[in-house]
Structure formats: structure tokens, C-alpha cells
Design a protein around this motif. Structure first.
Motif, short mmCIF file in Angstrom:
data_model
loop_
_atom_site.label_atom_id
_atom_site.label_comp_id
_atom_site.label_asym_id
_atom_site.label_seq_id
_atom_site.Cartn_x
_atom_site.Cartn_y
_atom_site.Cartn_z
N LEU A 45 0.82 -1.21 0.00
CA LEU A 45 0.00 0.00 0.00
C LEU A 45 0.86 1.26 0.00
O LEU A 45 0.54 2.24 -0.69
CB LEU A 45 -0.95 -0.01 1.20
CG LEU A 45 -2.06 -1.06 1.13
CD1 LEU A 45 -2.71 -1.25 2.49
CD2 LEU A 45 -3.09 -0.68 0.08
N ASP A 46 1.95 1.27 0.76
CA ASP A 46 2.86 2.41 0.76
C ASP A 46 3.44 2.65 -0.63
O ASP A 46 3.53 3.79 -1.09
CB ASP A 46 4.01 2.19 1.75
CG ASP A 46 3.61 2.35 3.20
OD1 ASP A 46 2.52 2.90 3.48
OD2 ASP A 46 4.40 1.92 4.07
N LEU A 47 3.82 1.58 -1.30
CA LEU A 47 4.40 1.72 -2.64
C LEU A 47 3.35 2.14 -3.66
O LEU A 47 3.64 2.90 -4.59
CB LEU A 47 5.09 0.42 -3.06
CG LEU A 47 6.30 0.07 -2.21
CD1 LEU A 47 6.87 -1.28 -2.62
CD2 LEU A 47 7.36 1.15 -2.27
N TRP A 48 2.12 1.67 -3.47
CA TRP A 48 1.04 2.14 -4.34
C TRP A 48 0.89 3.65 -4.19
O TRP A 48 0.76 4.37 -5.17
CB TRP A 48 -0.28 1.43 -4.00
CG TRP A 48 -1.37 1.79 -4.95
CD1 TRP A 48 -1.70 1.16 -6.10
CD2 TRP A 48 -2.27 2.92 -4.84
NE1 TRP A 48 -2.74 1.81 -6.73
CE2 TRP A 48 -3.10 2.89 -5.97
CE3 TRP A 48 -2.43 3.93 -3.90
CZ2 TRP A 48 -4.10 3.84 -6.18
CZ3 TRP A 48 -3.42 4.88 -4.12
CH2 TRP A 48 -4.24 4.83 -5.24
N TYR A 49 0.94 4.13 -2.95
CA TYR A 49 0.85 5.57 -2.71
C TYR A 49 2.00 6.31 -3.39
O TYR A 49 1.78 7.32 -4.06
CB TYR A 49 0.83 5.87 -1.20
CG TYR A 49 0.90 7.35 -0.93
CD1 TYR A 49 -0.23 8.15 -1.04
CD2 TYR A 49 2.11 7.97 -0.62
CE1 TYR A 49 -0.18 9.51 -0.83
CE2 TYR A 49 2.17 9.33 -0.40
CZ TYR A 49 1.03 10.10 -0.52
OH TYR A 49 1.11 11.45 -0.33
N VAL A 50 3.22 5.82 -3.23
CA VAL A 50 4.40 6.45 -3.84
C VAL A 50 4.20 6.58 -5.36
O VAL A 50 4.53 7.61 -5.95
CB VAL A 50 5.69 5.67 -3.52
CG1 VAL A 50 6.86 6.14 -4.37
CG2 VAL A 50 6.02 5.78 -2.04
N ASP A 51 3.62 5.56 -5.97
CA ASP A 51 3.42 5.57 -7.42
C ASP A 51 2.24 6.41 -7.87
O ASP A 51 2.13 6.73 -9.06
CB ASP A 51 3.22 4.13 -7.93
CG ASP A 51 4.48 3.30 -7.82
OD1 ASP A 51 5.59 3.88 -7.75
OD2 ASP A 51 4.36 2.06 -7.78
N HIS A 52 1.35 6.79 -6.96
CA HIS A 52 0.13 7.52 -7.33
C HIS A 52 -0.05 8.83 -6.56
O HIS A 52 -1.15 9.41 -6.59
CB HIS A 52 -1.10 6.63 -7.09
CG HIS A 52 -1.14 5.42 -7.96
ND1 HIS A 52 -0.53 4.24 -7.60
CD2 HIS A 52 -1.66 5.23 -9.18
CE1 HIS A 52 -0.70 3.36 -8.56
NE2 HIS A 52 -1.38 3.93 -9.53
N VAL A 53 0.98 9.31 -5.91
CA VAL A 53 0.87 10.51 -5.08
C VAL A 53 0.30 11.69 -5.88
O VAL A 53 0.66 11.93 -7.02
CB VAL A 53 2.23 10.86 -4.44
CG1 VAL A 53 3.25 11.29 -5.47
CG2 VAL A 53 2.08 11.90 -3.35
#
Length: 124
Positions: free
Chosen positions: A65-73
Motif C-alpha cells: 500500500l505504501d508503494l502504491w501511494y508512492v506511485d500515485h501521489v
């Protein structure tokens, strides 16, 4: 209330309101190369993992989920996370992992780190 001191870090420019939650320094050597990508953005007081399971999901899922956020910030995503955070805080949703005060220690070689109850992920 326990997050209020982190607002000082936001004011100092060391943290953001939204981003992956800062983790203990002792976890750094345990990260995979992919998991280290969570540091591409400022840590936050709340984040995508917090509104999608918080301490009820596995460490593996939190990193995903953290990496999803990083990719979609984006600003719109940050506003959505802030609004959803207020609802989670009021309901006191996902505060404790089963049989733990908050969450289990991150240890990628331990069965406990990946075996907590999982929750649905991306809300695209």
C-alpha cells in the motif's frame, strides 16, 4: 492526541501530513530494495496503508500500500486520505492487530509479520 508531536515535524518540513508512516530505524536493514522505495516521499502522519487496514493488515500488505501511494501521489489523493483518516480515527478502526497492543514487529523472516488478517487493497 499521540500524533500531535508529529505536527511539529510537519511544520519543520521533516514530515508530511500524508505519506508512508515512519517506521523504527531498526527496520531499515530488513527492507527489500522495493520496500525502500517508500522513502521516495516524505513520511506522513497518515497514509494509504492507515486507511486501508492500519494494524489489521500484514507488513507485506502495508508495504504494498505504501508503494502504491508512492506511485500515485497527488494532491487529490492526499485530500481523500485525510478525509478518510478522520472517519477511521473517530471509529477507532484498525488500531490493534489481533492479540497485540498495536501491531507486530516487522520481521520479514518471521511468520507473524505476514500472517495477520488481510484487508482489501487498492481503492482505485
Amino acid at each position: 492526541m499521540d500524533e500531535l508531536p508529529e505536527l511539529l515535524n510537519v511544520l519543520k518540513g521533516e514530515m508530511s501530513l500524508v505519506g508512508p508512516r515512519p517506521l523504527m530505524m531498526k527496520y531499515l536493514p530488513r527492507y527489500t530494495r522495493e520496500q525502500r522505495r517508500r522513502h521516495e516521499v516524505f513520511p506522513g502522519i497518515t497514509g494509504w496503508a492507515q486507511i486501508n487496514g492500519r494494524n489489521l493488515i500484514s507488513w507485506e500488505q502495508k508495504f504494498k500500500l505504501d508503494l502504491w501511494y508512492v506511485d500515485h501521489v497527488s494532491l487529490l489523493l492526499d485530500l481523500k486520505i485525510l478525509l478518510l483518516t478522520f472517519g477511521k480515527v473517530i471509529k477507532r478502526d484498525g488500531i490493534s492487530a489481533p492479540s497485540h497492543f498495536s501491531t507486530v514487529e516487522f520481521n520479514p523472516h518471521s511468520e507473524a509479520s505476514g500472517s495477520e488478517r488481510r484487508s482489501p487493497v487498492e481503492n482505485d
